[in-house]
Design a protein around this motif. Structure first.
Motif, PDB file in Angstrom:
ATOM      1  N   SER A 172       0.827  -1.211   0.000  1.00 21.87           N
ATOM      2  CA  SER A 172       0.000   0.000   0.000  1.00 21.87           C
ATOM      3  C   SER A 172       0.857   1.255   0.000  1.00 21.87           C
ATOM      4  N   ARG A 173       1.940   1.245   0.750  1.00 26.99           N
ATOM      5  CA  ARG A 173       2.819   2.420   0.771  1.00 26.99           C
ATOM      6  C   ARG A 173       3.455   2.653  -0.595  1.00 26.99           C
ATOM      7  N   GLY A 174       3.817   1.571  -1.268  1.00 25.97           N
ATOM      8  CA  GLY A 174       4.327   1.733  -2.622  1.00 25.97           C
ATOM      9  C   GLY A 174       3.272   2.283  -3.570  1.00 25.97           C
ATOM     10  N   ASP A 175       2.036   1.837  -3.418  1.00 24.49           N
ATOM     11  CA  ASP A 175       0.951   2.351  -4.256  1.00 24.49           C
ATOM     12  C   ASP A 175       0.710   3.839  -3.994  1.00 24.49           C
ATOM     13  N   LEU A 176       0.852   4.270  -2.737  1.00 26.67           N
ATOM     14  CA  LEU A 176       0.667   5.688  -2.427  1.00 26.67           C
ATOM     15  C   LEU A 176       1.734   6.545  -3.106  1.00 26.67           C
ATOM     16  N   THR A 182      -7.120  12.711  -9.819  1.00 23.34           N
ATOM     17  CA  THR A 182      -8.524  13.079  -9.907  1.00 23.34           C
ATOM     18  C   THR A 182      -9.100  13.159  -8.486  1.00 23.34           C
ATOM     19  N   PRO A 183     -10.270  13.776  -8.321  1.00 25.49           N
ATOM     20  CA  PRO A 183     -10.885  13.800  -6.977  1.00 25.49           C
ATOM     21  C   PRO A 183     -11.075  12.403  -6.389  1.00 25.49           C
ATOM     22  N   GLU A 184     -11.391  11.445  -7.234  1.00 29.05           N
ATOM     23  CA  GLU A 184     -11.558  10.082  -6.747  1.00 29.05           C
ATOM     24  C   GLU A 184     -10.241   9.514  -6.233  1.00 29.05           C
ATOM     25  N   VAL A 185      -9.145   9.785  -6.934  1.00 32.69           N
ATOM     26  CA  VAL A 185      -7.834   9.318  -6.490  1.00 32.69           C
ATOM     27  C   VAL A 185      -7.446   9.990  -5.186  1.00 32.69           C
ATOM     28  N   GLU A 186      -7.694  11.305  -5.075  1.00 23.95           N
ATOM     29  CA  GLU A 186      -7.373  12.034  -3.844  1.00 23.95           C
ATOM     30  C   GLU A 186      -8.109  11.424  -2.650  1.00 23.95           C
ATOM     31  N   ALA A 203      -6.396   9.520   0.624  1.00 21.11           N
ATOM     32  CA  ALA A 203      -6.667   9.939   2.002  1.00 21.11           C
ATOM     33  C   ALA A 203      -7.196   8.776   2.839  1.00 21.11           C
ATOM     34  N   ARG A 204      -8.071   7.978   2.242  1.00 22.95           N
ATOM     35  CA  ARG A 204      -8.627   6.837   2.977  1.00 22.95           C
ATOM     36  C   ARG A 204      -7.545   5.819   3.314  1.00 22.95           C
ATOM     37  N   LEU A 205      -6.684   5.490   2.364  1.00 22.00           N
ATOM     38  CA  LEU A 205      -5.648   4.498   2.614  1.00 22.00           C
ATOM     39  C   LEU A 205      -4.647   5.011   3.635  1.00 22.00           C
ATOM     40  N   GLU A 206      -4.275   6.276   3.552  1.00 26.63           N
ATOM     41  CA  GLU A 206      -3.352   6.841   4.542  1.00 26.63           C
ATOM     42  C   GLU A 206      -3.942   6.776   5.946  1.00 26.63           C
ATOM     43  N   ALA A 207      -5.235   7.078   6.063  1.00 21.65           N
ATOM     44  CA  ALA A 207      -5.879   7.034   7.372  1.00 21.65           C
ATOM     45  C   ALA A 207      -5.896   5.608   7.931  1.00 21.65           C
ATOM     46  N   ALA A 242      -9.251   3.440  -8.468  1.00 24.46           N
ATOM     47  CA  ALA A 242      -9.288   4.862  -8.797  1.00 24.46           C
ATOM     48  C   ALA A 242      -8.129   5.244  -9.711  1.00 24.46           C
ATOM     49  N   ARG A 243      -6.948   4.688  -9.453  1.00 19.97           N
ATOM     50  CA  ARG A 243      -5.799   4.972 -10.320  1.00 19.97           C
ATOM     51  C   ARG A 243      -6.029   4.440 -11.726  1.00 19.97           C
ATOM     52  N   GLU A 244      -6.604   3.265 -11.836  1.00 18.40           N
ATOM     53  CA  GLU A 244      -6.857   2.702 -13.158  1.00 18.40           C
ATOM     54  C   GLU A 244      -7.803   3.587 -13.954  1.00 18.40           C
ATOM     55  N   ARG A 245      -8.845   4.080 -13.292  1.00 18.94           N
ATOM     56  CA  ARG A 245      -9.783   4.948 -13.995  1.00 18.94           C
ATOM     57  C   ARG A 245      -9.154   6.288 -14.347  1.00 18.94           C
TER      58      ARG A 245
END
Length: 438
Positions: A241-245, A254-258, A262-266, A296-299
């Motif tokens: 997950s940290r690598g993905d961030l 995009t707003p969806e990626v943002e 934020a959700r994954l960091e939390a 979200a990244r894929e989209r």
């Protein structure tokens, strides 16, 4: 005639042999079933003495039912040997019924006695089973201190919510072992008092209680192993997950990626917030947040279709529908079902396209649908032209009165009828059109 006579005699001999064999089977089955009923009656008496009436109730009911139905079998056999003459068909039917009743009786008694045999074997082996139960209880008691130490160690490492997966504690296991020992002693006392039903019930209770106590202790050990495996998997997911961030921050945001970042960091921060955690719940929430970021990244990284390209595709689809519709409407009398179906499907999909949202993420689907509509309309146009070409005569100059006979076999006006009939599309047909031009 001699051939057919020999054939009839051979057939009759085969039938007589089959009837003789069936009669023999009926007599043998009747004797075997009667002996089995007598033997089962003796076994029932012994089993009732060992197990009690309640444990042998099913066999008693089954034996009574078998005796009742076997009365019919004996009556049929008596009819076969009375002074009244019988036809071969009557004898054959009775013998077949006798065999059927005897086989059914044997089956019922086999089922009931086999079920009872296990209980008889168990009560006869009760002293051996009680000895083994006491040994199992002693062995499980030796595991109790280790189980308590394990639970104390787990309580320092995991939350109460995580430890709920253990479900029961070593204290519960100890109580079950005490109850199992009491049940074993009760079974011995009831057996000595001549109450086999109570003795069997207490023995079964002791056996089940020891099994449950053992499963509790096994669950404590199993939880620690499973928790360690889950923690290992969680560490791998956290690293991924940290690598993905890091990768997501360098890509299109995009707003969806943002929101996914934020959700994954939390979730990662919450996972590392304290020493006592629930690794099972942590793995579930971090995995879900990581999957959401990947989606979200894929989209976001998917190329966005320009709105102008979608508009051009929609305009092309509308144009294709218009051309196909014009040709089909102008020559309805010649157009077959295939062309009409393609056009109808194109129009239906055009309605779906009009109802689609205009957001960026919907442009791919809108472009695909517009191209699909164009393809269907083009197919409709091609099929309609094929239908027209196959229906129109090769020498048709599309004129008025080429001298060809019309639908009614007349010339002159028939030419006008042959061209206007398909154009009108069947509203005015056949001889009526010829009468107008006549």
């Amino acid at each position: 005639m001699g051939f057919w006579g020999r054939r009839d005699r051979a057939e009759q001999q085969r039938e007589d042999a089959a009837d003789t064999e069936l009669s023999r089977r009926a007599r043998a089955a009747l004797i075997a079933a009667d002996e089995r009923i007598r033997t089962t009656g003796d076994e029932l008496a012994f089993a009732s003495a060992e197990l009690g009436d309640a444990a042998t109730a099913e066999l008693r009911v089954g034996l009574a039912s078998v005796r009742e139905h076997m009365t019919e079998a004996f009556q049929l056999h008596q009819l076969n040997h009375d002074h009244l003459p019988d036809t071969p068909e009557e004898l054959r039917t009775r013998n077949a019924r006798i065999v059927q009743l005897c086989e059914w009786a044997e089956s019922v008694l086999d089922e009931r006695t086999s079920a009872l045999q296990a209980k008889i074997e168990r009560i006869r082996r009760a002293p051996e089973i009680l000895h083994r139960l006491r040994a199992d209880i002693a062995a499980l008691r030796e595991r109790l201190p280790e189980a308590r130490a394990t639970l104390d160690r787990l309580a320092e490492r995991y939350t109460p919510e995580a430890l709920q997966r253990v479900r029961m504690t070593s204290g519960d296991a100890e109580q079950l072992l005490d109850f199992a020992l009491q049940s074993a002693e009760l079974s011995e006392r009831r057996a000595a008092a001549g109450k086999p039903e109570d003795a069997m019930l207490a023995l079964e209770s002791a056996t089940e209680t020891v099994r449950r106590a053992g499963s509790i202790l096994d669950g404590v050990d199993g939880f620690e192993i499973e928790a360690l495996r889950t923690q290992t998997t969680l560490a791998e997911v956290v690293e991924d997950s940290r690598g993905d961030l890091v990768a997501a921050r360098g890509e299109r945001r995009t707003p969806e990626v943002e929101a996914a970042i934020a959700r994954l960091e939390a979730e990662l921060a919450e996972t590392a917030s304290s020493q006592r955690r629930d690794p099972f719940a942590d793995l579930a929430v971090v995995s879900a947040a990581n999957a959401a970021l990947d989606a979200a990244r894929e989209r976001a990284n998917r190329p966005v279709v320009p709105v102008e390209q979608v508009q051009h595709a929609v305009a092309a689809a509308d144009h294709a529908i218009g051309v196909a519709s014009g040709l089909i409407e102008g020559h309805r009398g010649w157009i077959g079902a295939d062309a009409r179906t393609r056009l109808a499907e194109a129009r239906r999909l055009r309605g779906e396209l009009a109802a689609m949202p205009t957001a960026e993420e919907a442009r791919d689907e809108a472009l695909r649908l517009a191209r699909r509509i164009s393809g269907l309309a083009d197919d409709a146009l091609r099929l309609a032209q094929r239908d027209i070409d196959s229906a129109r005569p090769d020498d048709d100059d599309w004129g008025w009165g080429g001298g060809r006979p019309g639908p009614g076999g007349r010339g002159g006006g028939g030419g006008a009828g042959s061209i206007l009939g398909p154009v009108i599309g069947g509203v005015i047909l056949g001889g009526l059109l010829d009468d107008i031009f006549d």
